[in-house]
Write a protein that holds these residues in place. Sequence first.
Motif, PDB file in Angstrom:
ATOM      1  N   VAL A  37       0.837  -1.203   0.000  1.00 31.78           N
ATOM      2  CA  VAL A  37       0.000   0.000   0.000  1.00 31.78           C
ATOM      3  C   VAL A  37       0.871   1.254   0.000  1.00 31.78           C
ATOM      4  O   VAL A  37       0.656   2.180  -0.793  1.00 31.78           O
ATOM      5  N   ALA A  38       1.890   1.287   0.865  1.00 38.10           N
ATOM      6  CA  ALA A  38       2.765   2.459   0.935  1.00 38.10           C
ATOM      7  C   ALA A  38       3.529   2.655  -0.370  1.00 38.10           C
ATOM      8  O   ALA A  38       3.676   3.789  -0.846  1.00 38.10           O
ATOM      9  N   GLU A  39       3.989   1.571  -0.968  1.00 32.00           N
ATOM     10  CA  GLU A  39       4.706   1.664  -2.238  1.00 32.00           C
ATOM     11  C   GLU A  39       3.786   2.223  -3.336  1.00 32.00           C
ATOM     12  O   GLU A  39       4.196   3.083  -4.121  1.00 32.00           O
ATOM     13  N   ALA A  40       2.547   1.764  -3.365  1.00 38.14           N
ATOM     14  CA  ALA A  40       1.592   2.260  -4.356  1.00 38.14           C
ATOM     15  C   ALA A  40       1.330   3.752  -4.150  1.00 38.14           C
ATOM     16  O   ALA A  40       1.281   4.521  -5.125  1.00 38.14           O
ATOM     17  N   MET A  41       1.183   4.172  -2.914  1.00 39.01           N
ATOM     18  CA  MET A  41       0.941   5.589  -2.632  1.00 39.01           C
ATOM     19  C   MET A  41       2.159   6.428  -3.018  1.00 39.01           C
ATOM     20  O   MET A  41       2.028   7.523  -3.562  1.00 39.01           O
ATOM     21  N   GLN A  42       3.346   5.897  -2.753  1.00 37.68           N
ATOM     22  CA  GLN A  42       4.577   6.588  -3.120  1.00 37.68           C
ATOM     23  C   GLN A  42       4.650   6.752  -4.650  1.00 37.68           C
ATOM     24  O   GLN A  42       4.969   7.830  -5.153  1.00 37.68           O
ATOM     25  N   LYS A  43       4.297   5.708  -5.371  1.00 40.79           N
ATOM     26  CA  LYS A  43       4.310   5.766  -6.839  1.00 40.79           C
ATOM     27  C   LYS A  43       3.272   6.743  -7.373  1.00 40.79           C
ATOM     28  O   LYS A  43       3.408   7.256  -8.480  1.00 40.79           O
ATOM     29  N   ARG A  44       2.235   7.001  -6.579  1.00 37.05           N
ATOM     30  CA  ARG A  44       1.200   7.953  -6.983  1.00 37.05           C
ATOM     31  C   ARG A  44       1.567   9.387  -6.594  1.00 37.05           C
ATOM     32  O   ARG A  44       0.782  10.308  -6.771  1.00 37.05           O
ATOM     33  N   GLY A  45       2.774   9.562  -6.049  1.00 36.14           N
ATOM     34  CA  GLY A  45       3.269  10.907  -5.791  1.00 36.14           C
ATOM     35  C   GLY A  45       3.235  11.382  -4.355  1.00 36.14           C
ATOM     36  O   GLY A  45       3.625  12.512  -4.067  1.00 36.14           O
ATOM     37  N   TYR A  46       2.765  10.551  -3.440  1.00 37.66           N
ATOM     38  CA  TYR A  46       2.735  10.947  -2.032  1.00 37.66           C
ATOM     39  C   TYR A  46       4.094  10.701  -1.384  1.00 37.66           C
ATOM     40  O   TYR A  46       4.788   9.753  -1.728  1.00 37.66           O
ATOM     41  N   ARG A  47       4.454  11.524  -0.431  1.00 37.42           N
ATOM     42  CA  ARG A  47       5.683  11.334   0.346  1.00 37.42           C
ATOM     43  C   ARG A  47       5.341  10.419   1.514  1.00 37.42           C
ATOM     44  O   ARG A  47       4.494  10.742   2.357  1.00 37.42           O
ATOM     45  N   ILE A  48       5.992   9.280   1.562  1.00 44.82           N
ATOM     46  CA  ILE A  48       5.764   8.297   2.615  1.00 44.82           C
ATOM     47  C   ILE A  48       6.876   8.414   3.651  1.00 44.82           C
ATOM     48  O   ILE A  48       8.062   8.443   3.301  1.00 44.82           O
ATOM     49  N   ILE A  49       6.494   8.477   4.919  1.00 42.03           N
ATOM     50  CA  ILE A  49       7.457   8.496   6.015  1.00 42.03           C
ATOM     51  C   ILE A  49       7.213   7.240   6.850  1.00 42.03           C
ATOM     52  O   ILE A  49       6.195   7.137   7.540  1.00 42.03           O
ATOM     53  N   PRO A  50       8.127   6.263   6.786  1.00 41.58           N
ATOM     54  CA  PRO A  50       7.948   5.022   7.542  1.00 41.58           C
ATOM     55  C   PRO A  50       8.087   5.234   9.050  1.00 41.58           C
ATOM     56  O   PRO A  50       8.964   5.981   9.498  1.00 41.58           O
ATOM     57  N   VAL A  51       7.215   4.567   9.808  1.00 39.73           N
ATOM     58  CA  VAL A  51       7.335   4.545  11.264  1.00 39.73           C
ATOM     59  C   VAL A  51       7.432   3.081  11.657  1.00 39.73           C
ATOM     60  O   VAL A  51       6.437   2.351  11.675  1.00 39.73           O
ATOM     61  N   ASN A  52       8.672   2.653  11.893  1.00 35.13           N
ATOM     62  CA  ASN A  52       8.976   1.272  12.246  1.00 35.13           C
ATOM     63  C   ASN A  52      10.301   1.302  13.006  1.00 35.13           C
ATOM     64  O   ASN A  52      11.348   1.572  12.413  1.00 35.13           O
ATOM     65  N   PRO A  53      10.272   1.015  14.315  1.00 31.06           N
ATOM     66  CA  PRO A  53      11.496   1.104  15.112  1.00 31.06           C
ATOM     67  C   PRO A  53      12.538   0.034  14.763  1.00 31.06           C
ATOM     68  O   PRO A  53      13.681   0.130  15.201  1.00 31.06           O
ATOM     69  N   ASN A  54      12.159  -0.939  13.956  1.00 28.87           N
ATOM     70  CA  ASN A  54      13.074  -2.035  13.649  1.00 28.87           C
ATOM     71  C   ASN A  54      13.712  -1.944  12.267  1.00 28.87           C
ATOM     72  O   ASN A  54      14.355  -2.888  11.825  1.00 28.87           O
ATOM     73  N   ALA A  55      13.521  -0.820  11.576  1.00 26.39           N
ATOM     74  CA  ALA A  55      14.089  -0.667  10.237  1.00 26.39           C
ATOM     75  C   ALA A  55      14.763   0.697  10.124  1.00 26.39           C
ATOM     76  O   ALA A  55      14.295   1.674  10.697  1.00 26.39           O
ATOM     77  N   GLU A  56      15.863   0.751   9.370  1.00 25.19           N
ATOM     78  CA  GLU A  56      16.545   2.028   9.156  1.00 25.19           C
ATOM     79  C   GLU A  56      15.929   2.800   7.998  1.00 25.19           C
ATOM     80  O   GLU A  56      15.742   4.008   8.083  1.00 25.19           O
ATOM     81  N   THR A  57      15.649   2.076   6.903  1.00 25.44           N
ATOM     82  CA  THR A  57      14.995   2.695   5.756  1.00 25.44           C
ATOM     83  C   THR A  57      13.987   1.715   5.167  1.00 25.44           C
ATOM     84  O   THR A  57      14.174   0.495   5.240  1.00 25.44           O
ATOM     85  N   ILE A  58      12.924   2.272   4.617  1.00 24.33           N
ATOM     86  CA  ILE A  58      11.911   1.488   3.909  1.00 24.33           C
ATOM     87  C   ILE A  58      11.485   2.325   2.709  1.00 24.33           C
ATOM     88  O   ILE A  58      11.230   3.531   2.842  1.00 24.33           O
ATOM     89  N   LEU A  59      11.422   1.696   1.554  1.00 27.45           N
ATOM     90  CA  LEU A  59      11.025   2.374   0.317  1.00 27.45           C
ATOM     91  C   LEU A  59      11.894   3.602   0.038  1.00 27.45           C
ATOM     92  O   LEU A  59      11.423   4.618  -0.473  1.00 27.45           O
ATOM     93  N   GLY A  60      13.174   3.508   0.424  1.00 26.89           N
ATOM     94  CA  GLY A  60      14.104   4.594   0.175  1.00 26.89           C
ATOM     95  C   GLY A  60      13.982   5.780   1.112  1.00 26.89           C
ATOM     96  O   GLY A  60      14.658   6.788   0.941  1.00 26.89           O
ATOM     97  N   GLU A  61      13.142   5.667   2.124  1.00 27.99           N
ATOM     98  CA  GLU A  61      12.931   6.754   3.087  1.00 27.99           C
ATOM     99  C   GLU A  61      13.434   6.338   4.472  1.00 27.99           C
ATOM    100  O   GLU A  61      13.291   5.181   4.855  1.00 27.99           O
TER     101      GLU A  61
END
Length: 141
Positions: A37-61
């Motif tokens: 879902v986040a990847e699809a929204m990112q491809k549609r032009g939205y800026r996605i900010i991941p909130v996950n304490p166990n990852a450094e980056t997700i989807l390039g953010e």
Amino acid sequence: MAFENPSREHIKEMLAGAGNIAVVGLSDKPDRTSYMVAEAMQKRGYRIIPVNPNAETILGEKSYASLKDIPEPVDIVNVFRRSEHTPPVAEEAAAIHAKVLWLQLGIFNDEAAEIAQRSGLEVIMDRCIKVEDAVLNPRNV
């Protein structure tokens, strides 16, 4: 009084005005719904900010441990957490002055909605942001 999501027209306006979408519970695993879902929204032009304490980056953010760690304004807090875990997310969303608390399809919590609404946030529950955006804002991607 029973909770009602905003009208489709109002949801369309919210999406049109959204810049940053913080995704709470965004997985770094491509086979997970939150990632797709986040990847699809990112491809549609939205800026996605991941909130996950166990990852450094997700989807390039850069990923953040919590909403309060995000150093920029957030328009929509999109939540992929079980319903019983959403009230603290609503409190954080209110604390960072987000505009919308969006609980994904299958997620519904009256307490979270009340917390968010008391702080002036719009609330959407049990709806998929990707589906709503595709229906309300059709465009080629």
